[in-house]
Structures are given as C-alpha cells and as structure tokens.
Scaffold this active site. Structure first.
Site, PDB file in Angstrom:
ATOM      1  CB  SER A 163      -0.887   0.011   1.246  1.00 57.42           C
ATOM      2  OG  SER A 163      -1.477   1.292   1.402  1.00 57.42           O
ATOM      3  CE1 TYR A 176      -4.271  -2.289   4.523  1.00 57.90           C
ATOM      4  CE2 TYR A 176      -3.307  -0.137   4.102  1.00 57.90           C
ATOM      5  CZ  TYR A 176      -3.871  -1.297   3.630  1.00 57.90           C
ATOM      6  OH  TYR A 176      -4.028  -1.486   2.280  1.00 57.90           O
TER       7      TYR A 176
END
Ligand code: NDP
Length: 268
Positions: A163, A176
């Site tokens: 990401s 995350y």
C-alpha cells in the site's frame, strides 16, 4: 517476397498458471480478469465471497478469449484463508492438479484494513493481530509457498500487494501501514534469495482505489480528502492497478525485480 503470417500471435501469458488471492472482489478481481485477458489460467482465491468467486470464474471461462484455447476450464474458484499454512498449500496443490502444471505466477491481493481507522493508542491487540495475520502472515505464507513451488528457469513471478500508505503515513493507519511495510521488506530479500531461479519478486503498492476496502468506514469528507491529495484529481480504480501487475507478470517485466512499485496517480 516473404508472406505475412495470418496466424494469431500467442498471448503474453498464454497457458501460464496464475494464483490470485483475494480474487473475489476489488483489485484482485480486476487483476484476475486482466491476467486472463493475457492468456493465463487462474486459481481464484477467496474466503467468504463464494458467489462472487463463482461468477468471476464463469465470466472468465465463458469469455470469447477462451475460444482460442484448447482447455475449456481456464479459471477455478478456491476457498482458502491466506493466514492458514495448510490452506495456502492447498491453493498450490489445486493449481497443479487442475492445470497439470507448476504455477508460474502468484499474486497476493488478499488483505484487510480496520474500518475503524484507530490511532495506535486505540488499536486493540485483537485488531492488530487480525491485520497482521492476513496482511503480513498471509503474504509470508503465500510468498514462501511460491518461492518453493513456482516454475523455475523463467516466467516465475511473485507479486504482493502492499500500500502507498507505507509512504503516506496517515493517522489511523498505524497497524495497516506497518503490516504492509513488513511485506515490502520481505519482498526485497526474497528477490535476492531467489537468485538463479528466474523468479522475480515485487510489490505493487496502490494508493486509494475505489473498492469495498476503501469505502468501508469512510465519510464523504474523507473520500474528498483522498481525491484532493491525488494530483490526478480522482480516486484510483481497480483498472489502474491491474495492467501494472500484468506487466510484471509477463516476460517483458523480467528486469523489474525486488522493487516496490507505487501505483497512485502521484499521491505520495
Ligand atoms: P477488498 O476489501 O475489496 O477485497 C479484499 C479481498 O481479500 C477479497 O477478495 C477477500 O475475500 C480477500 N480476503 C480477505 N481476507 C482474506 C483471507 N484471510 N484469505 C483470503 N482472502 C482474503 O480489498 P481491495 O481489493 O481494495 O484490496 C486488495 C489489496 O490491495 C489488499 O491487500 C489491500 O491492502 C491493497 N490495497 C488496497 C487499497 C485500496 O484503496 N483499495 C490501497 C492500497 C492497497 P472475500 O471476498 O471472500 O471476503
């Protein structure tokens, strides 16, 4: 004078076997359709969305592209939790048994994001473990199985979804982003460990992409903020990511190895 051949050229991934985790929805789904359009045979992994995975398999198997191939079944849905070693092994077993070939390509798109967007101070141990279990342990298990079982001597490809938040470092994404940072570190090392195998290993790290994951838990203002943060002035779409993965999967992508490719319209 030499005649120009009218025979159709083979597709770039003609009859190569690709395992795509998290294929039932979002980015993994778009990647699967794109790899199929390049000629790949597909194992379509999911955990809960069996209907979506079945529909995707049916779409690929009935597509006009399949008419150029001899084997009617081009795609098969397979349920597996990527955080479970035995279930990840099964994905590879099914690929080998169904397509009578060692798999060539592993794309790990399975992932989770806590839609509560907790600060580190408010992240429960359970939520932290859940994110790391799927995103980091899952990526490790898929990567390990691929490193042992992908075809050698050319065409082997490991592609893990990370990401751009690893660079964006926004509050609320602590667990995350950390779970994906570990994946980016791992890919750079495994690429070196696979020296001499012809297998490349890369991460593709999207920015905000319109998918269930992106919209979950976000209000209108957060969505607008993500759009404003992108120089292209819009949210990414799954179709913005799939061709980059497709390129890495083909022979043309061989010289890209051990890299993290951010695909985010200039977001970070
Ligand atoms: P979605 O939430 O739309 O889809 C997630 C997919 O992962 C589903 O197919 C889901 O299966 C599957 N999945 C979840 N947990 C597991 C598990 N334990 N085992 C196997 N499969 C699982 O997410 P996106 O498509 O948006 O995200 C795909 C990847 O891209 C993720 O790794 C994500 O972190 C990354 N990413 C996404 C961004 C975004 O803005 N969307 C930005 C940057 C990175 P099921 O349908 O069965 O639940």
């Amino acid at each position: 004078m030499a005649e120009v051949s009218t025979l159709p050229l083979p597709l770039p991934l003609q009859d190569r076997v690709a395992i795509v985790t998290g294929a039932s929805r979002g980015i993994g789904r778009a990647i699967s359709l794109h790899l199929a359009s390049l000629g790949a045979k597909l194992v379509l992994n999911y955990t809960t969305s069996s209907t979506q995975a079945d529909l995707l398999a049916a779409e690929i198997n009935s597509s006009s592209l399949t008419h150029t191939h001899t084997q009617p079944q081009r795609a098969i849905p397979v349920q597996a939790d990527v955080s479970d070693p035995a279930q990840v092994k099964t994905l590879f077993d099914v690929a080998e048994q169904t397509f009578k070939s060692q798999p060539h390509i592993l794309v790990n798109s399975a992932g989770v994001l806590d839609p509560k967007y907790p600060t580190i101070a408010n992240t429960t141990v359970q939520d932290f473990d859940n994110v790391f279990s799927v995103n980091t342990r899952g990526a490790f298990l898929c990567c390990r199985e691929a490193a042992n079982r992908l075809t050698r001597g050319g065409g082997g490809r490991i592609i893990l979804l990370s990401s751009s938040m690893v660079g964006g470092l926004q509050p609320g994404y602590g667990a995350y982003a950390a779970s994906k940072a570990a994946v980016e570190t791992m890919i750079k090392i495994v690429a070196k460990e696979l020296a001499g195998t012809g297998i490349t290993a890369n991460c593709v790290a999207p920015g905000p992409i319109a998918s269930d994951m992106f919209f979950a838990g976000k209000g209108e203002e957060q969505i607008k903020m993500a759009i404003r943060a992108c120089p292209m002035g819009r949210l990414g779409e799954t179709k913005d990511v799939a061709p980059v993965v497709g390129f890495l999967a083909t022979d043309a992508g061989e010289w890209v190895n051990g890299q993290v490719i951010r695909v985010n319209g200039g977001y970070v």
